[in-house]
Design a protein around this motif. Structure first.
Motif, PDB file in Angstrom:
ATOM      1  N   TYR A 228     -10.555  -2.609  -9.800  1.00 22.39           N
ATOM      2  CA  TYR A 228     -11.816  -3.066  -9.323  1.00 22.39           C
ATOM      3  C   TYR A 228     -11.363  -3.871  -8.464  1.00 22.39           C
ATOM      4  O   TYR A 228     -10.362  -4.642  -8.399  1.00 22.39           O
ATOM      5  CB  TYR A 228     -12.448  -3.781 -10.208  1.00 22.39           C
ATOM      6  CG  TYR A 228     -12.997  -2.957 -11.386  1.00 22.39           C
ATOM      7  CD1 TYR A 228     -14.076  -2.044 -11.288  1.00 22.39           C
ATOM      8  CD2 TYR A 228     -12.181  -2.890 -12.761  1.00 22.39           C
ATOM      9  CE1 TYR A 228     -14.518  -1.263 -12.363  1.00 22.39           C
ATOM     10  CE2 TYR A 228     -12.784  -1.929 -13.724  1.00 22.39           C
ATOM     11  CZ  TYR A 228     -13.899  -1.184 -13.534  1.00 22.39           C
ATOM     12  OH  TYR A 228     -14.176  -0.328 -14.497  1.00 22.39           O
TER      13      TYR A 228
ATOM     14  N   LYS B  54     -20.197  -1.537 -11.321  1.00 23.29           N
ATOM     15  CA  LYS B  54     -18.854  -2.289 -10.617  1.00 23.29           C
ATOM     16  C   LYS B  54     -18.253  -1.150 -10.050  1.00 23.29           C
ATOM     17  O   LYS B  54     -17.948   0.027 -10.722  1.00 23.29           O
ATOM     18  CB  LYS B  54     -18.338  -2.756 -11.878  1.00 23.29           C
ATOM     19  CG  LYS B  54     -17.393  -3.772 -11.282  1.00 23.29           C
ATOM     20  CD  LYS B  54     -16.684  -4.591 -12.580  1.00 23.29           C
ATOM     21  CE  LYS B  54     -15.579  -5.380 -12.101  1.00 23.29           C
ATOM     22  NZ  LYS B  54     -15.050  -6.349 -13.124  1.00 23.29           N
TER      23      LYS B  54
ATOM     24  N   GLY C 252     -14.764   0.784  -8.335  1.00 25.94           N
ATOM     25  CA  GLY C 252     -13.540   0.677  -8.332  1.00 25.94           C
ATOM     26  C   GLY C 252     -12.848   1.910  -8.116  1.00 25.94           C
ATOM     27  O   GLY C 252     -13.544   3.046  -7.988  1.00 25.94           O
TER      28      GLY C 252
END
Length: 171
Positions: A114, A139, A141
């Motif tokens: 990440y 998120k 990443g």
């Protein structure tokens, strides 16, 4: 590298496909493909399942035969950063990584790195990934698969954890 260094601070990892894991699958696919061809050559068994089996396992034999003898580096990591040559991110400095997660599902380990500044790295990902991230707020990443590689996965994860923690303390 098979993780034989005790001092991981100066370790260099050059991760390649595992010869033995891929060779085992290659031999299995080749054997099943040849068995399906032998069934096809028999006088009474010219049916579509035999053709499908021969084509499916033949394709698997070609794929895993290539992976067996492909000795190019897949993932490179040292004290400066990490690079997965199978992705479009290029070299990622440890200072760019906020955190990592490691997940092992049925013996296949996947790492997700990440980023500290995801907006900087998002344009390097596929259009589909960019669209999904923009619509879902997930998120973002970089994923690294260690499936069928020649690395000691636990030692490599400890190395990455140490590098990310060290870069967080430095910044």
């Amino acid at each position: 590298m098979e993780g034989k260094l005790s001092n991981t601070e100066h370790a260099i990892y050059e991760i390649r496909n595992s010869v033995w894991k891929n060779l085992a699958v290659f031999v299995l696919c080749l054997g099943l493909s040849l068995a399906a061809v032998l069934v096809l050559l028999g006088p009474s068994h010219r049916d579509w399942p035999s053709v499908a089996g021969a084509l499916f396992f033949g394709a698997g034999a070609v794929l895993f035969g290539f992976k067996t003898f492909d000795r190019r580096v897949k993932v490179y990591a040292d004290r400066d950063g990490i690079q997965d040559f199978r992705t479009s991110f290029g070299e990622i400095a440890w200072s760019e990584i906020d955190s990592i997660t490691a997940r092992t599902i049925k013996g296949n380990t996947n790492l997700t790195l990440y980023f500290r500044h995801p907006a900087k790295w998002l344009p390097r990902s596929s259009r589909l990934t960019q669209w999904i991230v923009s619509k879902t707020r997930m998120k973002f990443g970089a994923s690294i698969s260690l499936q069928n590689t020649d690395v000691d996965e636990q030692q490599f994860i400890r190395f990455i954890d140490g590098q990310v923690a060290g870069s967080a303390k430095a910044s």
